[in-house]
Design a protein around this motif. Sequence first.
Motif, PDB file in Angstrom:
ATOM      1  N   ARG A 125     -11.086  29.927 -20.628  1.00  0.00           N
ATOM      2  CA  ARG A 125      -9.945  30.822 -20.899  1.00  0.00           C
ATOM      3  C   ARG A 125     -10.026  31.405 -22.308  1.00  0.00           C
ATOM      4  NH1 ARG A 125      -4.536  29.912 -19.976  1.00  0.00           N
ATOM      5  NH2 ARG A 125      -4.618  28.414 -21.648  1.00  0.00           N
ATOM      6  N   ARG A 126     -10.452  30.612 -23.281  1.00  0.00           N
ATOM      7  CA  ARG A 126     -10.602  31.126 -24.643  1.00  0.00           C
ATOM      8  C   ARG A 126     -11.691  32.199 -24.701  1.00  0.00           C
ATOM      9  NH1 ARG A 126     -11.583  25.521 -27.121  1.00  0.00           N
ATOM     10  NH2 ARG A 126     -11.481  24.944 -24.946  1.00  0.00           N
ATOM     11  N   TYR A 127     -12.754  31.996 -23.953  1.00  0.00           N
ATOM     12  CA  TYR A 127     -13.826  32.993 -23.860  1.00  0.00           C
ATOM     13  C   TYR A 127     -13.276  34.292 -23.256  1.00  0.00           C
ATOM     14  CZ  TYR A 127     -18.009  35.291 -22.063  1.00  0.00           C
ATOM     15  OH  TYR A 127     -18.986  36.221 -21.762  1.00  0.00           O
ATOM     16  N   LEU A 128     -12.547  34.186 -22.146  1.00  0.00           N
ATOM     17  CA  LEU A 128     -11.978  35.372 -21.497  1.00  0.00           C
ATOM     18  C   LEU A 128     -10.966  36.070 -22.399  1.00  0.00           C
ATOM     19  CD1 LEU A 128     -11.470  34.027 -17.860  1.00  0.00           C
ATOM     20  CD2 LEU A 128     -13.251  35.600 -18.676  1.00  0.00           C
ATOM     21  N   ALA A 129     -10.197  35.295 -23.157  1.00  0.00           N
ATOM     22  CA  ALA A 129      -9.224  35.890 -24.088  1.00  0.00           C
ATOM     23  C   ALA A 129      -9.950  36.700 -25.158  1.00  0.00           C
ATOM     24  CB  ALA A 129      -8.369  34.794 -24.731  1.00  0.00           C
ATOM     25  N   HIS A 130     -11.079  36.214 -25.630  1.00  0.00           N
ATOM     26  CA  HIS A 130     -11.870  36.967 -26.605  1.00  0.00           C
ATOM     27  C   HIS A 130     -12.378  38.271 -25.993  1.00  0.00           C
ATOM     28  CE1 HIS A 130     -11.667  33.697 -29.434  1.00  0.00           C
ATOM     29  NE2 HIS A 130     -12.423  34.374 -30.287  1.00  0.00           N
ATOM     30  N   GLN A 131     -12.764  38.230 -24.722  1.00  0.00           N
ATOM     31  CA  GLN A 131     -13.176  39.454 -24.045  1.00  0.00           C
ATOM     32  C   GLN A 131     -12.007  40.435 -23.965  1.00  0.00           C
ATOM     33  OE1 GLN A 131     -14.813  38.057 -20.262  1.00  0.00           O
ATOM     34  NE2 GLN A 131     -16.842  38.679 -20.982  1.00  0.00           N
ATOM     35  N   MET A 132     -10.820  39.926 -23.627  1.00  0.00           N
ATOM     36  CA  MET A 132      -9.632  40.790 -23.555  1.00  0.00           C
ATOM     37  C   MET A 132      -9.355  41.459 -24.890  1.00  0.00           C
ATOM     38  SD  MET A 132      -6.877  38.671 -21.273  1.00  0.00           S
ATOM     39  CE  MET A 132      -5.706  40.013 -21.135  1.00  0.00           C
ATOM     40  N   LEU A 133      -9.604  40.738 -25.967  1.00  0.00           N
ATOM     41  CA  LEU A 133      -9.354  41.256 -27.316  1.00  0.00           C
ATOM     42  C   LEU A 133     -10.507  42.154 -27.804  1.00  0.00           C
ATOM     43  CD1 LEU A 133      -7.964  37.964 -28.885  1.00  0.00           C
ATOM     44  CD2 LEU A 133      -6.666  40.066 -28.478  1.00  0.00           C
ATOM     45  N   ALA A 134     -11.522  42.342 -26.974  1.00  0.00           N
ATOM     46  CA  ALA A 134     -12.698  43.142 -27.312  1.00  0.00           C
ATOM     47  C   ALA A 134     -13.424  42.591 -28.545  1.00  0.00           C
ATOM     48  CB  ALA A 134     -12.329  44.616 -27.516  1.00  0.00           C
ATOM     49  N   ARG A 135     -13.396  41.278 -28.668  1.00  0.00           N
ATOM     50  CA  ARG A 135     -14.131  40.628 -29.747  1.00  0.00           C
ATOM     51  C   ARG A 135     -15.580  40.459 -29.320  1.00  0.00           C
ATOM     52  NH1 ARG A 135     -10.013  36.642 -32.675  1.00  0.00           N
ATOM     53  NH2 ARG A 135      -8.469  38.241 -33.163  1.00  0.00           N
ATOM     54  N   THR A 136     -16.461  40.465 -30.259  1.00  0.00           N
ATOM     55  CA  THR A 136     -17.879  40.332 -29.953  1.00  0.00           C
ATOM     56  C   THR A 136     -18.421  38.942 -30.270  1.00  0.00           C
ATOM     57  OG1 THR A 136     -18.447  41.251 -32.118  1.00  0.00           O
ATOM     58  CG2 THR A 136     -18.337  42.790 -30.262  1.00  0.00           C
ATOM     59  N   ASN A 137     -17.671  38.158 -31.057  1.00  0.00           N
ATOM     60  CA  ASN A 137     -18.123  36.835 -31.484  1.00  0.00           C
ATOM     61  C   ASN A 137     -17.056  35.787 -31.182  1.00  0.00           C
ATOM     62  OD1 ASN A 137     -20.561  37.779 -32.724  1.00  0.00           O
ATOM     63  ND2 ASN A 137     -19.325  38.503 -34.438  1.00  0.00           N
ATOM     64  N   ILE A 138     -17.513  34.549 -31.062  1.00  0.00           N
ATOM     65  CA  ILE A 138     -16.613  33.431 -30.844  1.00  0.00           C
ATOM     66  C   ILE A 138     -17.226  32.184 -31.486  1.00  0.00           C
ATOM     67  CG2 ILE A 138     -17.603  32.759 -28.606  1.00  0.00           C
ATOM     68  CD1 ILE A 138     -14.666  32.218 -27.678  1.00  0.00           C
ATOM     69  N   THR A 139     -16.377  31.271 -31.928  1.00  0.00           N
ATOM     70  CA  THR A 139     -16.851  30.016 -32.515  1.00  0.00           C
ATOM     71  C   THR A 139     -17.142  29.029 -31.404  1.00  0.00           C
ATOM     72  OG1 THR A 139     -15.510  30.425 -34.469  1.00  0.00           O
ATOM     73  CG2 THR A 139     -16.324  28.194 -34.166  1.00  0.00           C
ATOM     74  N   CYS A 140     -18.292  28.398 -31.495  1.00  0.00           N
ATOM     75  CA  CYS A 140     -18.731  27.424 -30.473  1.00  0.00           C
ATOM     76  C   CYS A 140     -19.162  26.156 -31.187  1.00  0.00           C
ATOM     77  CB  CYS A 140     -19.893  28.012 -29.676  1.00  0.00           C
ATOM     78  SG  CYS A 140     -20.581  26.915 -28.435  1.00  0.00           S
TER      79      CYS A 140
END
Length: 75
Positions: free
Chosen positions: A60-75
């Motif tokens: 869900r956090r990954y999908l939320a980043h997609q919704m926000l049109a973000r290109t990066n995420i912390t893993c």
Amino acid sequence: MTTRTLRLDQIIIPDDLHRITIDNTELLDLANSIGHLGLMNPIGGADNGDDTYTLIDGHRRYLAHQMLARTNITC
């Protein structure tokens, strides 16, 4: 455990996660929270050894980043 910033296109979503139904209202609420407060908990991923990571935790956090049109995420 080491955290790193990954591009979303480096993350592979397992096939079984594509079949999960996610409430769009809850996802929108999560995206709004991440947009205002930032990501509080990194997603979990397994290093595939080829500059890609298989998503283990945080779909869900990954999908939320997609919704926000973000290109990066912390893993």
